[in-house]
Write a protein that holds these residues in place. Sequence first.
Motif, PDB file in Angstrom:
ATOM      1  N   TYR A 295     -82.592  -8.922  15.290  1.00  0.00           N
ATOM      2  CA  TYR A 295     -83.153  -9.311  13.987  1.00  0.00           C
ATOM      3  C   TYR A 295     -82.117  -9.985  13.098  1.00  0.00           C
ATOM      4  O   TYR A 295     -80.929  -9.673  13.180  1.00  0.00           O
ATOM      5  CB  TYR A 295     -83.665  -8.071  13.235  1.00  0.00           C
ATOM      6  CG  TYR A 295     -84.717  -7.296  13.974  1.00  0.00           C
ATOM      7  CD1 TYR A 295     -86.016  -7.776  14.033  1.00  0.00           C
ATOM      8  CD2 TYR A 295     -84.406  -6.097  14.602  1.00  0.00           C
ATOM      9  CE1 TYR A 295     -86.989  -7.065  14.712  1.00  0.00           C
ATOM     10  CE2 TYR A 295     -85.368  -5.385  15.286  1.00  0.00           C
ATOM     11  CZ  TYR A 295     -86.665  -5.869  15.340  1.00  0.00           C
ATOM     12  OH  TYR A 295     -87.619  -5.161  16.011  1.00  0.00           O
ATOM     13  N   VAL A 296     -82.588 -10.874  12.248  1.00  0.00           N
ATOM     14  CA  VAL A 296     -81.753 -11.257  11.114  1.00  0.00           C
ATOM     15  C   VAL A 296     -81.934 -10.159  10.070  1.00  0.00           C
ATOM     16  O   VAL A 296     -82.988  -9.523   9.998  1.00  0.00           O
ATOM     17  CB  VAL A 296     -82.138 -12.629  10.507  1.00  0.00           C
ATOM     18  CG1 VAL A 296     -81.785 -13.755  11.444  1.00  0.00           C
ATOM     19  CG2 VAL A 296     -83.595 -12.665  10.127  1.00  0.00           C
TER      20      VAL A 296
ATOM     21  N   LYS B  13     -84.649   0.595   9.803  1.00  0.00           N
ATOM     22  CA  LYS B  13     -84.221   1.334  10.984  1.00  0.00           C
ATOM     23  C   LYS B  13     -84.118   0.393  12.183  1.00  0.00           C
ATOM     24  O   LYS B  13     -83.128   0.385  12.904  1.00  0.00           O
ATOM     25  CB  LYS B  13     -85.230   2.460  11.271  1.00  0.00           C
ATOM     26  CG  LYS B  13     -84.665   3.583  12.127  1.00  0.00           C
ATOM     27  CD  LYS B  13     -85.691   4.667  12.354  1.00  0.00           C
ATOM     28  CE  LYS B  13     -86.449   4.380  13.648  1.00  0.00           C
ATOM     29  NZ  LYS B  13     -87.723   5.069  13.767  1.00  0.00           N
ATOM     30  N   ARG B  14     -85.160  -0.467  12.336  1.00  0.00           N
ATOM     31  CA  ARG B  14     -85.142  -1.386  13.480  1.00  0.00           C
ATOM     32  C   ARG B  14     -83.951  -2.333  13.382  1.00  0.00           C
ATOM     33  O   ARG B  14     -83.274  -2.598  14.368  1.00  0.00           O
ATOM     34  CB  ARG B  14     -86.434  -2.199  13.541  1.00  0.00           C
ATOM     35  CG  ARG B  14     -87.636  -1.348  13.918  1.00  0.00           C
ATOM     36  CD  ARG B  14     -88.853  -2.205  14.212  1.00  0.00           C
ATOM     37  NE  ARG B  14     -90.059  -1.360  14.226  1.00  0.00           N
ATOM     38  CZ  ARG B  14     -91.284  -1.825  14.417  1.00  0.00           C
ATOM     39  NH1 ARG B  14     -91.482  -3.129  14.592  1.00  0.00           N
ATOM     40  NH2 ARG B  14     -92.312  -1.009  14.431  1.00  0.00           N
ATOM     41  N   ILE B  15     -83.693  -2.838  12.189  1.00  0.00           N
ATOM     42  CA  ILE B  15     -82.577  -3.767  12.028  1.00  0.00           C
ATOM     43  C   ILE B  15     -81.266  -3.063  12.360  1.00  0.00           C
ATOM     44  O   ILE B  15     -80.393  -3.617  13.030  1.00  0.00           O
ATOM     45  CB  ILE B  15     -82.527  -4.324  10.589  1.00  0.00           C
ATOM     46  CG1 ILE B  15     -83.763  -5.186  10.310  1.00  0.00           C
ATOM     47  CG2 ILE B  15     -81.269  -5.153  10.370  1.00  0.00           C
ATOM     48  CD1 ILE B  15     -83.865  -5.673   8.879  1.00  0.00           C
ATOM     49  N   ALA B  16     -81.144  -1.800  11.936  1.00  0.00           N
ATOM     50  CA  ALA B  16     -79.902  -1.073  12.177  1.00  0.00           C
ATOM     51  C   ALA B  16     -79.734  -0.743  13.653  1.00  0.00           C
ATOM     52  O   ALA B  16     -78.647  -0.848  14.208  1.00  0.00           O
ATOM     53  CB  ALA B  16     -79.885   0.207  11.330  1.00  0.00           C
ATOM     54  N   GLU B  17     -80.844  -0.401  14.323  1.00  0.00           N
ATOM     55  CA  GLU B  17     -80.726   0.019  15.715  1.00  0.00           C
ATOM     56  C   GLU B  17     -80.517  -1.133  16.668  1.00  0.00           C
ATOM     57  O   GLU B  17     -79.805  -1.019  17.653  1.00  0.00           O
ATOM     58  CB  GLU B  17     -81.975   0.813  16.120  1.00  0.00           C
ATOM     59  CG  GLU B  17     -81.840   2.283  15.830  1.00  0.00           C
ATOM     60  CD  GLU B  17     -83.118   3.048  16.161  1.00  0.00           C
ATOM     61  OE1 GLU B  17     -83.806   2.665  17.133  1.00  0.00           O
ATOM     62  OE2 GLU B  17     -83.424   4.014  15.440  1.00  0.00           O
TER      63      GLU B  17
ATOM     64  N   PRO C 120     -86.346 -12.679  14.485  1.00  0.00           N
ATOM     65  CA  PRO C 120     -85.032 -12.910  15.091  1.00  0.00           C
ATOM     66  C   PRO C 120     -84.303 -14.111  14.490  1.00  0.00           C
ATOM     67  O   PRO C 120     -83.139 -14.324  14.801  1.00  0.00           O
ATOM     68  CB  PRO C 120     -85.372 -13.156  16.567  1.00  0.00           C
ATOM     69  CG  PRO C 120     -86.761 -13.680  16.554  1.00  0.00           C
ATOM     70  CD  PRO C 120     -87.442 -13.050  15.378  1.00  0.00           C
ATOM     71  N   VAL C 121     -84.988 -14.906  13.719  1.00  0.00           N
ATOM     72  CA  VAL C 121     -84.370 -16.088  13.117  1.00  0.00           C
ATOM     73  C   VAL C 121     -84.691 -16.089  11.621  1.00  0.00           C
ATOM     74  O   VAL C 121     -85.611 -15.398  11.189  1.00  0.00           O
ATOM     75  CB  VAL C 121     -84.923 -17.398  13.757  1.00  0.00           C
ATOM     76  CG1 VAL C 121     -84.483 -17.526  15.191  1.00  0.00           C
ATOM     77  CG2 VAL C 121     -86.432 -17.455  13.629  1.00  0.00           C
ATOM     78  N   PRO C 122     -83.918 -16.852  10.840  1.00  0.00           N
ATOM     79  CA  PRO C 122     -84.249 -16.928   9.411  1.00  0.00           C
ATOM     80  C   PRO C 122     -85.681 -17.396   9.201  1.00  0.00           C
ATOM     81  O   PRO C 122     -86.201 -18.201   9.984  1.00  0.00           O
ATOM     82  CB  PRO C 122     -83.258 -17.961   8.873  1.00  0.00           C
ATOM     83  CG  PRO C 122     -82.122 -17.951   9.832  1.00  0.00           C
ATOM     84  CD  PRO C 122     -82.703 -17.623  11.173  1.00  0.00           C
TER      85      PRO C 122
ATOM     86  N   GLU D 102     -90.755 -23.393  17.713  1.00  0.00           N
ATOM     87  CA  GLU D 102     -89.550 -23.619  18.507  1.00  0.00           C
ATOM     88  C   GLU D 102     -88.360 -23.413  17.566  1.00  0.00           C
ATOM     89  O   GLU D 102     -88.209 -24.140  16.593  1.00  0.00           O
ATOM     90  CB  GLU D 102     -89.586 -25.064  19.046  1.00  0.00           C
ATOM     91  CG  GLU D 102     -88.794 -25.286  20.305  1.00  0.00           C
ATOM     92  CD  GLU D 102     -89.153 -24.310  21.430  1.00  0.00           C
ATOM     93  OE1 GLU D 102     -88.271 -23.500  21.774  1.00  0.00           O
ATOM     94  OE2 GLU D 102     -90.293 -24.350  21.947  1.00  0.00           O
ATOM     95  N   THR D 103     -87.555 -22.393  17.823  1.00  0.00           N
ATOM     96  CA  THR D 103     -86.456 -22.084  16.896  1.00  0.00           C
ATOM     97  C   THR D 103     -85.120 -22.098  17.620  1.00  0.00           C
ATOM     98  O   THR D 103     -85.063 -22.327  18.841  1.00  0.00           O
ATOM     99  CB  THR D 103     -86.626 -20.683  16.286  1.00  0.00           C
ATOM    100  OG1 THR D 103     -86.405 -19.730  17.336  1.00  0.00           O
ATOM    101  CG2 THR D 103     -88.006 -20.483  15.710  1.00  0.00           C
ATOM    102  N   SER D 104     -84.059 -21.789  16.864  1.00  0.00           N
ATOM    103  CA  SER D 104     -82.720 -21.725  17.458  1.00  0.00           C
ATOM    104  C   SER D 104     -82.623 -20.611  18.499  1.00  0.00           C
ATOM    105  O   SER D 104     -81.748 -20.619  19.351  1.00  0.00           O
ATOM    106  CB  SER D 104     -81.684 -21.514  16.358  1.00  0.00           C
ATOM    107  OG  SER D 104     -82.090 -20.452  15.517  1.00  0.00           O
ATOM    108  N   GLN D 105     -83.526 -19.640  18.459  1.00  0.00           N
ATOM    109  CA  GLN D 105     -83.535 -18.540  19.430  1.00  0.00           C
ATOM    110  C   GLN D 105     -84.653 -18.711  20.460  1.00  0.00           C
ATOM    111  O   GLN D 105     -85.088 -17.740  21.055  1.00  0.00           O
ATOM    112  CB  GLN D 105     -83.747 -17.210  18.707  1.00  0.00           C
ATOM    113  CG  GLN D 105     -82.748 -16.882  17.643  1.00  0.00           C
ATOM    114  CD  GLN D 105     -81.453 -16.364  18.234  1.00  0.00           C
ATOM    115  OE1 GLN D 105     -81.463 -15.565  19.179  1.00  0.00           O
ATOM    116  NE2 GLN D 105     -80.328 -16.838  17.711  1.00  0.00           N
ATOM    117  N   GLY D 106     -85.136 -19.914  20.633  1.00  0.00           N
ATOM    118  CA  GLY D 106     -86.253 -20.116  21.549  1.00  0.00           C
ATOM    119  C   GLY D 106     -87.582 -19.973  20.835  1.00  0.00           C
ATOM    120  O   GLY D 106     -87.648 -20.034  19.607  1.00  0.00           O
TER     121      GLY D 106
END
Lengths: 408, 286
Positions: free
Chosen positions: B209-210, B200-204, B229-231, B90-94
């Motif tokens: 993503y973090v 590439k994924r992070i840029a697109e 998606p979270v730290p 359970e994170t800040s992003q669900g």
Amino acid sequence: MTSPAYPVTNEKQNQSIWKFIFSELKPRGKWLTPFNVISIPIILAGLVLMVIRFTHGLGAVSNVTQEVPWGLWKGFNVVTGVAFAGGAYVLTFIVYILKVEKYHSIIRVTVLNGFLAYLFYAGALVLDLGKPWNIFNPLIGNSFGASSVLFLVAWHFVLYIFAQLIEFSPAIAEWLGTRRAHKILSGLTLGAVIFGITLSTLHQSGLGALFLMAKEKIHPLWYSEFIPLLFLISSVFAGLSMVILEGSISQKVFSNQLTDKNRQERKNIVHSLSKICAFGMFAYFFMHILVFVHGQHYDLLTTPMGYWYLLEMIGFVLVPMILYFYSYRNTNILLTKIAAVITILGIILNRLNVSIIAFRWDAATHYVPSWMEIVVSISIILIQIWIFRWVINRMPVLGNSPSWAKHN
Amino acid sequence: MSINRRKFFKAIGVTGMTVIGFTSSASPGSKDEDTEFHGVLYDSSICIGCQACEKACAKAHDLPVPEDELQAGVLRKTSEVQRCVVNSYETSQGEVYVRNQCMHCNEPACASACLTQAMYKTKEGPVIWREDKCMGCRYCMISCPFDVPKFDYNSINPKIQKCDMCYDRIVQGEKPVCVETCGDALFFGTRRELIAEARKRIAEWPEMYVDKIYGEAVAGGTGYLYLAPVPHTELGFNKQLQNSSYPSLTKSFLYSVPSVFVLVPTLLLGIHEATKSKQNKNENHD
Ligand code: SF4
Ligand code: SF4
């Protein structure tokens, strides 16, 4: 070269030696001593448990977990025990290298102790191995893990056992009465001593270095990159404290083997050993303070682990150190012995802390040794004492060598 | 203080090694090779926590197929019968899923710890365990910073259980079973390709993503790389772990060994000679 002193043929001589050994194997003296009554059942139980361990797997006897994979047998019998066997290399250094002759009378018994200790730690190790039949892989063959600290420790272990056997072998030769062998073996002593001291410094520190990669797993109050150095320094006074304690026990138990001169000599020895211990502990304590300041973990001191750390540092390092200093100044042998006992407990505490108690102190399930592990641990030590006693009662270890061997 | 000491040890270590010609204690995996190590990129933002990889892994390696379902807050662990697990956090992003298995470190602590080379970093990248060499000392378990190797305590012929990235398949040019089973969350390739793909994924999709690839630096770099998606600290990763390699922690000790072997005996012999001549002199004067 032939020895004119021995006209007997080899065969004949061998025969009589075997007969002699056979007769020496028989027990001597009274059977129903308190020590026997207590130790025999424990040893028998230990042997049964060892069989169970090999027929049902480690888990049937031991409580080790996935998080804490090394339990009592490694943490106590191996890591702690080796520290106590340190007396042998320290004393051989003092006697054979520095030539301080007054310690000569206890050198044999200390080397014997060290030799047996190592032999039995190797035994404990085999017991703990999951696949002991592969134990020779790192020693012979194609599986050298030369980048492993354990690889070095294992090698040094094996080599040191041989070095100690050579150091002790003149006593065996005297017991068997083989003069030629005695002469040759005595000639090897210095080489074995130098080799042995080198190996000892390396594996005493190496046992500490084993834990270097477990950086986050060991509580920060116990982990530091100086563990190897701390282990090495503490092995000096750990070993000597054991020499003091063991000496005072065997003096009582084997008093028939000692002359009055021996006894007086031993008092002097204990007295001067207390000084070495005191200074060794001072260096150790000082190192610990440096490491602590360097690590900057002041906030951790007020946690439960912090109290535990303070107990070890003050109760089991500082206090015995002061006792050693004090007993040396006042020539108080009783106090020295008390200091030795506290020091020994402190070393046990320290080694168990690094290898077991502070190891994954944060894990969900804690490792607590099972009673079966404890029985096996103790019975290993008891068997060792039995063999020690057997040797002492037969070979010239505590008492004087036969006169023919004096000038070798 | 520590740096000085280390430098000192290194210096005498190097001298000692040239004297003896002992160079085999270098760390496994040299620098030019590790760029071509293969690895797996795991993408937490895509993973749906279906556990298909867990089941495929169990079947491929003759292990019991795990039946327990994911549940946020319940930490499932790899064990002596399970090489990989997926957990839910359970994170800040669900709810976010994370897969755990051996990280296949570039410089594995386990392999440098192993005294028989049973734990072994292959040139292809996977860190494998070789049963015929292992003696069951469990030093690899002590040393692995991720607590990965698991030991079968209840067997009389115990195994060390851990992910081997399906090494047998990789040498035959196939992908690991888990990657084959999974849709997009697992991606197999050389480490260089994986890092490029992750960047590439992070840029697109920056909102997904973090901006961090876990495994790029930790423990000296690992073969498994993570996007999330979270730290990563929210996903059960140990924040204490260092970024330099773990075997480097023992290097100064190992390097000092050859020099100790040269220096200490020389020193001892020297003292021995010195005390001997002193004694003789004393005797002469007496
Ligand atoms: S994660 Fe642990 S077991 Fe896997 S390669 Fe790294 S050190 Fe070895
Ligand atoms: S348990 Fe086996 S694989 Fe692990 S370090 Fe020991 S010998 Fe190597």
